[in-house]
Design an enzyme around this catalytic site. Structure first.
Site, PDB file in Angstrom:
ATOM      1  N   GLY A  28       0.808  -1.213   0.000  1.00 18.69           N
ATOM      2  CA  GLY A  28       0.000   0.000   0.000  1.00 18.69           C
ATOM      3  C   GLY A  28       0.843   1.266   0.000  1.00 18.69           C
ATOM      4  CE1 TYR A  29       0.493   7.330   2.675  1.00 19.50           C
ATOM      5  CE2 TYR A  29       2.673   7.668   1.728  1.00 19.50           C
ATOM      6  CZ  TYR A  29       1.537   8.159   2.363  1.00 19.50           C
ATOM      7  OH  TYR A  29       1.459   9.491   2.669  1.00 19.50           O
ATOM      8  CG  HIS A  31       5.526   4.987  -4.841  1.00 18.27           C
ATOM      9  ND1 HIS A  31       6.111   4.251  -5.839  1.00 18.27           N
ATOM     10  CD2 HIS A  31       5.961   4.451  -3.675  1.00 18.27           C
ATOM     11  CE1 HIS A  31       6.889   3.335  -5.319  1.00 18.27           C
ATOM     12  NE2 HIS A  31       6.811   3.419  -3.999  1.00 18.27           N
ATOM     13  CG  HIS A  34       3.398   0.666  -5.408  1.00 17.35           C
ATOM     14  ND1 HIS A  34       3.589   1.759  -4.605  1.00 17.35           N
ATOM     15  CD2 HIS A  34       3.911  -0.391  -4.740  1.00 17.35           C
ATOM     16  CE1 HIS A  34       4.188   1.384  -3.486  1.00 17.35           C
ATOM     17  NE2 HIS A  34       4.411   0.092  -3.546  1.00 17.35           N
ATOM     18  N   GLY A 144       9.273  -4.464  -8.365  1.00 15.08           N
ATOM     19  CA  GLY A 144      10.128  -3.342  -8.765  1.00 15.08           C
ATOM     20  C   GLY A 144      11.600  -3.685  -8.618  1.00 15.08           C
ATOM     21  CE  LYS A 146      12.282   1.775  -3.581  1.00  9.13           C
ATOM     22  NZ  LYS A 146      12.810   1.341  -2.278  1.00  9.13           N
ATOM     23  CG  ASP A 147      12.322  -3.312  -2.760  1.00  8.96           C
ATOM     24  OD1 ASP A 147      12.979  -2.900  -1.795  1.00  8.96           O
ATOM     25  OD2 ASP A 147      11.222  -2.825  -3.077  1.00  8.96           O
ATOM     26  CG  MET A 181       8.984   7.625  -7.119  1.00 12.05           C
ATOM     27  SD  MET A 181       7.358   7.809  -7.820  1.00 12.05           S
ATOM     28  CE  MET A 181       7.621   9.315  -8.750  1.00 12.05           C
TER      29      MET A 181
HETATM   30  O1  PAF Z   1       7.915  -4.987  -2.029  1.00  2.00           O
HETATM   31  C1  PAF Z   1       6.969  -4.986  -1.221  1.00  2.00           C
HETATM   32  O2  PAF Z   1       6.180  -4.055  -1.147  1.00  2.00           O
HETATM   33  C2  PAF Z   1       6.796  -6.177  -0.286  1.00  2.00           C
HETATM   34  O3  PAF Z   1       8.016  -6.687   0.130  1.00  2.00           O
HETATM   35  C3  PAF Z   1       5.909  -7.280  -0.883  1.00  2.00           C
HETATM   36  C4  PAF Z   1       6.543  -7.896  -2.127  1.00  2.00           C
HETATM   37  C5  PAF Z   1       4.545  -6.717  -1.238  1.00  2.00           C
HETATM   38  C6  PAF Z   1       5.730  -8.411   0.142  1.00  2.00           C
HETATM   39  O4  PAF Z   1       5.121  -7.940   1.300  1.00  2.00           O
END
Ligand code: PAF
Length: 278
Positions: A28-29, A31, A34, A144, A146-147, A181
């Site tokens: 959530g939250y 941007h 997402h 993403g 980013k991660d 972001m």
């Molecule tokens: O990247 C995220 O926002 C979280 O790690 C995910 C993949 C939704 C799992 O909770």
């Protein structure tokens, strides 16, 4: 757009669909980062589903679970505007009922970088992602870049556990001034927000040096450290130049490499990265 609050409701709805389903898992939250995942899923799949779940098992007791930013009404408006077909917003009890005892762990890859600083984090991520894949049975799932480590870990997990899903990584979306972001950017004071630009400056430097022919990984790591040291509000957590697949630190760039860093600004920890492909 249908909003499901229970797994049973979602499953009943999902049972009617046989076309390709794309999953965008989120906390959530939302941007633009997402929303870029949603748009990629809309482009590729007949049906796009999203989840909003602030997953407690991926936060250490010292981390920001209770203060993690939330705005469900705004998130739903954004997803509706992107014509998402359905959203699952489960409670923590729905995902982890009393007596819950099963976790998914990817070894090796999770020990480094984010995993070294946040030892229980990836066990929580892989557990919830595996559960969401089981519940939603998508053909594709979007994450993403980013991660970057999360993406590598999730890819490893679905490969190792023969999960029939294609994991799709999408490029980092940046603010006009370069800051990647992140839902956590909202925590930054104006001074920290300015100081946080050091992350994208490091990423750009790594890209520029690489384009200029530098293959000495140590030199690039050292320069990233030096740039962060010049920013008084920044406290380095890690700086890495690693093999993009194994995430092992390297001396020379001979195969795709991930330049990544995590930096604290007060209590806010931000990450950024770029992939350097020879
Ligand atoms: O990247 C995220 O926002 C979280 O790690 C995910 C993949 C939704 C799992 O909770």
């Amino acid at each position: 757009m249908l909003v499901h609050r229970t797994i049973a409701d979602f499953r009943a709805w999902r049972a009617a669909w046989s076309g390709s389903v794309g999953l965008v898992p989120t906390m959530g939250y939302l941007h633009e980062g997402h929303l870029s995942l949603v748009r990629a899923s809309k482009r590729d799949c007949a049906i796009t589903v999203a989840t909003i779940f602030v997953n407690p098992t991926q936060f250490a007791p010292t981390e920001d679970l209770s203060t993690y930013p939330r705005d469900e009404a705004r998130d739903l408006d954004l997803l509706k505007a992107e014509r998402v077909d359905a959203v699952l917003i489960p409670t923590a009890d729905e995902i982890y009922p009393d007596g819950y005892a099963t976790y998914v762990e990817v070894e090796g890859l999770t020990a480094r970088l984010e995993g070294a600083s946040r030892p229980t984090h990836f066990r929580g991520v892989t557990t919830v992602v595996m559960k969401l894949l089981q519940i939603m049975r998508p053909q594709r799932a979007y994450f993403g870049q980013k991660d970057a480590q999360q993406l590598a870990v999730v890819r490893r997990m679905v490969h190792d556990l023969n999960v029939p899903v294609e994991i799709i990584g999408q490029p980092i979306v940046r603010e006009p001034d370069g800051l990647a972001m992140s839902s956590r950017n909202v925590y930054l004071t104006p001074e920290q927000r300015q100081a946080a630009l050091v992350l994208s400056r490091c990423v750009r430097m790594a890209e520029q040096w690489f384009t200029d022919g530098v293959r000495d990984a140590t030199a690039i790591r050292d320069e990233m450290h030096a740039m962060i040291a010049e920013e008084p509000l920044a406290e380095v957590d890690y700086v890495s130049l690693a093999d993009a697949e194994t995430l092992q630190e390297i001396d020379h760039i001979e195969a795709p490499a991930l330049a990544s860093l995590a930096v604290r600004f007060g209590s806010t920890r931000l990450i950024d990265n770029t992939t350097l492909t020879p």
